[in-house]
Scaffold this motif. Structure first.
Motif, PDB file in Angstrom:
ATOM      1  N   GLU A  16      86.039   3.649  55.981  1.00 27.08           N
ATOM      2  CA  GLU A  16      86.353   5.026  55.518  1.00 27.08           C
ATOM      3  C   GLU A  16      87.942   5.185  55.473  1.00 27.08           C
ATOM      4  N   ALA A  17      88.806   4.643  56.522  1.00 27.93           N
ATOM      5  CA  ALA A  17      90.132   4.670  56.264  1.00 27.93           C
ATOM      6  C   ALA A  17      90.851   4.070  55.387  1.00 27.93           C
ATOM      7  N   GLU A  18      90.210   2.698  54.751  1.00 26.75           N
ATOM      8  CA  GLU A  18      90.462   2.108  53.611  1.00 26.75           C
ATOM      9  C   GLU A  18      90.308   2.899  52.211  1.00 26.75           C
ATOM     10  N   ALA A  19      89.069   3.471  52.336  1.00 24.89           N
ATOM     11  CA  ALA A  19      88.744   4.552  51.025  1.00 24.89           C
ATOM     12  C   ALA A  19      89.748   5.554  51.170  1.00 24.89           C
ATOM     13  N   ALA A  20      89.963   5.948  52.099  1.00 23.45           N
ATOM     14  CA  ALA A  20      90.823   7.278  52.193  1.00 23.45           C
ATOM     15  C   ALA A  20      92.358   6.898  51.597  1.00 23.45           C
ATOM     16  N   VAL A  21      92.655   5.658  51.639  1.00 25.20           N
ATOM     17  CA  VAL A  21      94.156   5.381  51.044  1.00 25.20           C
ATOM     18  C   VAL A  21      93.930   5.083  49.484  1.00 25.20           C
ATOM     19  N   TRP A  22      92.679   4.347  49.082  1.00 25.04           N
ATOM     20  CA  TRP A  22      92.538   3.876  47.695  1.00 25.04           C
ATOM     21  C   TRP A  22      92.071   4.852  46.751  1.00 25.04           C
ATOM     22  N   ARG A  23      91.296   5.825  47.288  1.00 20.89           N
ATOM     23  CA  ARG A  23      90.507   6.776  46.448  1.00 20.89           C
ATOM     24  C   ARG A  23      91.413   8.000  45.883  1.00 20.89           C
ATOM     25  N   PRO A  24      92.503   8.333  46.615  1.00 27.40           N
ATOM     26  CA  PRO A  24      93.341   9.190  45.995  1.00 27.40           C
ATOM     27  C   PRO A  24      93.998   8.568  44.770  1.00 27.40           C
ATOM     28  N   LEU A  25      94.463   7.500  45.096  1.00 25.41           N
ATOM     29  CA  LEU A  25      95.170   6.645  44.114  1.00 25.41           C
ATOM     30  C   LEU A  25      94.297   6.628  42.676  1.00 25.41           C
ATOM     31  N   ALA A  26      92.951   6.219  42.795  1.00 21.27           N
ATOM     32  CA  ALA A  26      92.339   5.971  41.727  1.00 21.27           C
ATOM     33  C   ALA A  26      92.050   7.087  41.157  1.00 21.27           C
ATOM     34  N   GLU A  27      91.701   8.340  42.009  1.00 24.48           N
ATOM     35  CA  GLU A  27      91.583   9.603  41.556  1.00 24.48           C
ATOM     36  C   GLU A  27      92.871  10.015  40.383  1.00 24.48           C
ATOM     37  N   ALA A  28      93.879   9.882  41.027  1.00 23.57           N
ATOM     38  CA  ALA A  28      95.177  10.195  40.086  1.00 23.57           C
ATOM     39  C   ALA A  28      95.401   9.392  38.833  1.00 23.57           C
TER      40      ALA A  28
END
Lengths: 214, 214
Positions: A16-28
């Motif tokens: 979840e910590a890893e997702a919290a870093v990469w997900r917002p980048l992919a969303e942008a």
């Protein structure tokens, strides 16, 4: 693609910590993809935006993976489809779909296709319809314990699929030996737009595992 | 989607100037898409890259088109597939393919599929294979003067399609009334990976135009 039953032994909190870093980048990046086709700003603004994107690229390029996410997760005995172009949380190409699947092989998903998926004017590209249906069919066979790679895929287009909010439903039609037939349909505001049938072949590793069951 | 014969009356120099502004943005965004799945930088660098991308998004969001590129080009009597998710120069989802087509309906293209198109580990997603084959089939029927929307599409997967340099070849198989059958194959370093057959239906506008020919 979904036939690896290998457990992901990474603790959930780490994932979840890893997702919290990469997900917002992919969303942008998804918003950027949409704006590449939908923005109408003047030339200077486009060039300034380009410079911003190039700055991001320069940062991200500093360390490149030696394996793709799919390869690394396989090596690590994991099953985390973050790079998948339909459902991957790290992949800006993916809308992304969130597919709900059930042990009987039913699967369904509600999602949005914006302008970046346009083929004919105002309609989803027929090949994108195929891409999405193929992915959801894969969830059905995986959920039913009959995973595999697509052997054949047949699509029948009933009407244009309008850009916007869409739904896909998928289910197992029948099984015979190493083959599983799954069906799916794409549903828009005016009903079914396309139907798909996929034949999936059980990979050897899964066949051997199934044959060892009591 | 390619059945509009409407000429694009915009002077070539204006089109090229517009392409010169938007193409580099889309190219930078394509690199970004690739790095979203392939970068391995630390968390702070990811967050800084995200801020860069959000700055670009804020710029591009200032003026949003009211119509998609496909709709606007149709309204304007143009045929410029810049938003297309397979060949569109403004669409970061597109590799993009450059398809060469011939009046007899043959079409071919050489292109690269990177990690963002991954389905099974190291392989192109089967649905992406379908997406690309569908697009090239459309070029064949368009080049042969038999354009139309896909009615049915059948894919047979012979082997996994490895990520990397690929080729697609497409041709007209037969015609009967309003239907045109076109075939295509995807070719990787180890030969044919997938075959496709599409049935395309001549749209009414084209039928009427053909029937008025002497």
């Amino acid at each position: 693609m979904n036939w690896s039953f290998a457990a992901d032994e990474t603790p959930a909190s780490v994932i979840e910590a890893e997702a919290a870093v990469w997900r917002p980048l992919a969303e942008a990046a998804r918003e950027l993809v949409d704006l590449c086709v939908m923005s109408d700003v003047d030339d200077d603004e486009v060039r300034a935006a380009q410079a911003d994107v190039e700055a991001a690229v320069a940062r991200l390029r500093k360390v490149r993976r030696t394996q793709t996410l799919g390869q690394e997760h396989l090596t690590a005995g994991r099953r985390r489809p973050w790079g998948n172009p339909v459902i991957g949380l790290r992949n800006p190409i993916a809308p992304p779909l969130e597919v709900r699947s059930h042990p009987d092989g039913r699967a369904e998903t509600d999602f949005h296709c914006g302008a970046a998926y346009e083929g004919p004017p105002g309609l989803v590209h027929g090949g994108v319809v195929a891409l999405i249906l193929d992915q959801v069919l894969g969830h059905s066979v995986g959920a039913a314990g009959r995973p595999g790679m697509t052997g054949t895929l047949t699509l029948v287009y009933r009407q244009g699929t309008p850009l916007g909010d869409l739904r896909v439903e998928s289910w197992i039609d029948r099984e015979d030996g190493i083959k599983t037939w799954a069906k799916a349909r794409m549903i828009g505001p005016d009903g079914v737009t396309a139907e798909a049938e996929g034949v999936f072949i059980l990979p050897r590793a899964v066949r051997e595992r199934l044959s060892r069951r009591p």
